[in-house]
Design an enzyme around this catalytic site. Structure first.
Site, mmCIF file in Angstrom:
data_model
loop_
_atom_site.group_PDB
_atom_site.id
_atom_site.type_symbol
_atom_site.label_atom_id
_atom_site.label_comp_id
_atom_site.label_asym_id
_atom_site.label_seq_id
_atom_site.Cartn_x
_atom_site.Cartn_y
_atom_site.Cartn_z
ATOM 1 N N TYR A 170 0.831 -1.194 0.000
ATOM 2 C CA TYR A 170 0.000 0.000 0.000
ATOM 3 C C TYR A 170 0.877 1.260 0.000
ATOM 4 C CZ TYR A 170 -2.823 3.890 1.112
ATOM 5 O OH TYR A 170 -3.381 5.136 1.042
ATOM 6 N N HIS A 220 -2.976 0.523 6.628
ATOM 7 C CA HIS A 220 -4.080 0.283 5.696
ATOM 8 C C HIS A 220 -4.755 -1.059 5.952
ATOM 9 C CE1 HIS A 220 -6.070 1.323 1.764
ATOM 10 N NE2 HIS A 220 -5.805 2.522 2.231
HETATM 11 MG MG MG Z 1 -5.234 5.829 5.069
#
Ligand code: MG
Length: 414
Positions: A170, A220
Site C-alpha cells: 500500500y 491500511h
Molecule cells: Mg489511510
C-alpha cells in the site's frame, strides 16, 4: 420569529446538479445546489470514487426531489430529515449523497452571511492548516530522498511508505499479477515481510533525516491484528506522529490491547461511516487521531459535531484527504481545521494543475500549509465547461479497488 424577521430574506432550494468529472484521472462527484436567488449556489463534495454512479443516482433520484423547495438556511433540519428519509441509513453511498447537499448548503450559508465558513464556526484558531504529504519509494533510500525534498519545500509532516519487493505494498508501486487467477486487477501481498521491514525503514529515516521532522505511516488494515500489536510496539522508538489504520474496522477491539502496550500514537477511521463505529473508540480514548473521510460520514454538519466530541476526549483530527476527495471537499476539511482547537494534522494529495484549473479558488499550498482565501462560503468554484472535458475513464470495474490476495490466493482487505 421567522428568518425574515431576523434579517434574512427567505431563499429556497431551486435545483440540484450532480457534476461528474475526472481531472488527473480521478473520479470526482460534486454537487451544485441552486437557489431561488439568481446567481446564488453552493458546492459540496459527494465523492465515493469506487462507486460514484451509485452516489449520483442516490442524489438524482432521491435527495434532489426531497430537498427542492426547502429553505436553504435550515441546514441542520434538512440534514436530519434527509438522513432518516431512507429509514435504512448511513453507509458510504447515502452519506456521500447527503454530504453533497449538506456541504453545498454550508457554502450558501457563508455566501449569504458574506463570510468564509470558518467564520461561521467562531473564526480561525490558526493562520493556516499544516498538512502532511506522501513520500513513497522502492527502497529506503528513495523514501528518504523524497522525504528530504518535501522538507526542503517546507513540509514538516511526511507519511512514509516503502515497497516490499515482489508484493503490492500500500502506498507504493510494484507487486505482480497472480498468473493463476484470470483477473487483471489482482495483486499479491504477504504481511510478514512487511512488518519485518517497516521498523527498519523508520530506523533508517530517523538516522538520516533527524528528529525535527514528523513521520507518519499507514498500515491500511492489511495485517493480522496481533502482527499489528507487534508493529506498533516495534515502531515506538522512532516516535511516529501517528500510525494509521493498524486494524480493520472489524477488529477495533484490538485497540484496547495495543493501547496498554505502547505509546505509539494511533490514527483510525477513514473507512468509518457510522457514529456507532467511532464513538466508542473516542469515548474510551483508544485512539489519538480521528481520520474519517468527511463526506463518508454525511458531511460538514456531522464532522463539526464529531470534532467537538473529540475535543472533550483529547482526540485530535486528521481528516482523510487523498486525491479522491474533490477540492471542494478539501476546502471543507480546511475550513473545519481552521476553526477547531483540537486540530491535529491534515492529509493532502497535492493538487495537479489540471485539477486546480477545474476548481478555481482551490486551496493554496505553501510553507507546509494549506491557506484559505477570504471569499464567502468555501471560497471555491467549479468550471463546469472544463469539468466536462474530463469524463470518467473507461474501466470494466468502474474504478473499483484492485483485488489484493495472499500468495495462496486468499482475498484480503485492501
Ligand atoms: Mg489511510
Amino acid at each position: 420569529m421567522t428568518e425574515s424577521e431576523a434579517g434574512l430574506h427567505p431563499v429556497k432550494i431551486a435545483d440540484v446538479k450532480v457534476i461528474l468529472t475526472a481531472p488527473n484521472g480521478i473520479r470526482l462527484v460534486v454537487v451544485k445546489v441552486l437557489t431561488s436567488e439568481p446567481g446564488l449556489y453552493g458546492l459540496g463534495c459527494a465523492t465515493f470514487t469506487q462507486r460514484p454512479l451509485a452516489v449520483a443516482t442516490a442524489i438524482e433520484k432521491y435527495l434532489k426531489p426531497f430537498v427542492i423547495g426547502r429553505d436553504v438556511d435550515r441546514i441542520e433540519d434538512i440534514f436530519q430529515a434527509a438522513y432518516v428519509s431512507s429509514y435504512w441509513r448511513s453507509g458510504p453511498v447515502l452519506n456521500n449523497a447527503l454530504s453533497g447537499i449538506d456541504q453545498a448548503l454550508w457554502d450558501i450559508k457563508g455566501k449569504r452571511a458574506n463570510m468564509p465558513v470558518y467564520q461561521l464556526l467562531g473564526g480561525k484558531c490558526r493562520e493556516a492548516v499544516p498538512v502532511y504529504v506522501h513520500a513513497s519509494g522502492q527502497d529506503f533510500k528513495e523514501v528518504e530522498e523524497k522525504a528530504r525534498a518535501f522538507m526542503e519545500q517546507g513540509f514538516r509532516y511526511i507519511r512514509c511508505q516503502v515497497n516490499i519487493p515482489g508484493l503490492t505494498t500500500y502506498g507504493s508501486k510494484g507487486g505482480k499479477v497472480i498468473p493463476a487467477l484470470d483477473h487483471s486487477q489482482t495483486r499479491t501481498w504477504e504481511p510478514t515481510p512487511y512488518v519485518r521491514t517497516i521498523p527498519k525503514l523508520f530506523e533508517h529515516l530517523r538516522v538520516t533525516l533527524g528528529d525535527d521532522v514528523e513521520l507518519l505511516h499507514d498500515v491500511h488494515e492489511r495485517i493480522p491484528p496481533i502482527q499489528g500489536v507487534w508493529l506498533a510496539k516495534a515502531l515506538e522508538p522512532y516516535r511516529l506522529f501517528f500510525l494509521e489504520d493498524l486494524f480493520a474496522p472489524e477488529d477495533v477491539e484490538y485497540f484496547r490491547m495495543v493501547r496498554q502496550q505502547t505509546a505509539t500514537p494511533l490514527a483510525m477511521g477513514e473507512l468509518f461511516v457510522n457514529s456507532s463505529e467511532y464513538v466508542p473508540l473516542i469515548k474510551d480514548r483508544l485512539i489519538d487521531f480521528i481520520r474519517v473521510h468527511i463526506s463518508d460520514i454525511g458531511g460538514f454538519t456531522m464532522a463539526r459535531k464529531l470534532a467537538a466530541f473529540c475535543e472533550f476526549m483529547g482526540v485530535r483530527t486528521a481528516w482523510h484527504g487523498p486525491g479522491d476527495v474533490s477540492p471542494v471537499g478539501h476546502a471543507a476539511n480546511m475550513h473545519l481545521d481552521l476553526a477547531i482547537p483540537n486540530f491535529g494534522i491534515q492529509e493532502l494529495a497535492l493538487f495537479p494543475e489540471e485539477t486546480k484549473a477545474v476548481f478555481p479558488g482551490c486551496p493554496q499550498v505553501h510553507d507546509g500549509c494549506m491557506w484559505a482565501n477570504d471569499k464567502p462560503g468555501w471560497g471555491i468554484d467549479i468550471d463546469e465547461k472544463l469539468a466536462a472535458e474530463f469524463p470518467f475513464p473507461e474501466d470494466k470495474y468502474g474504478g473499483a479497488w484492485p483485488e489484493i490476495r495472499r500468495l495462496d490466493g486468499t482475498v484480503i482487505k485492501p
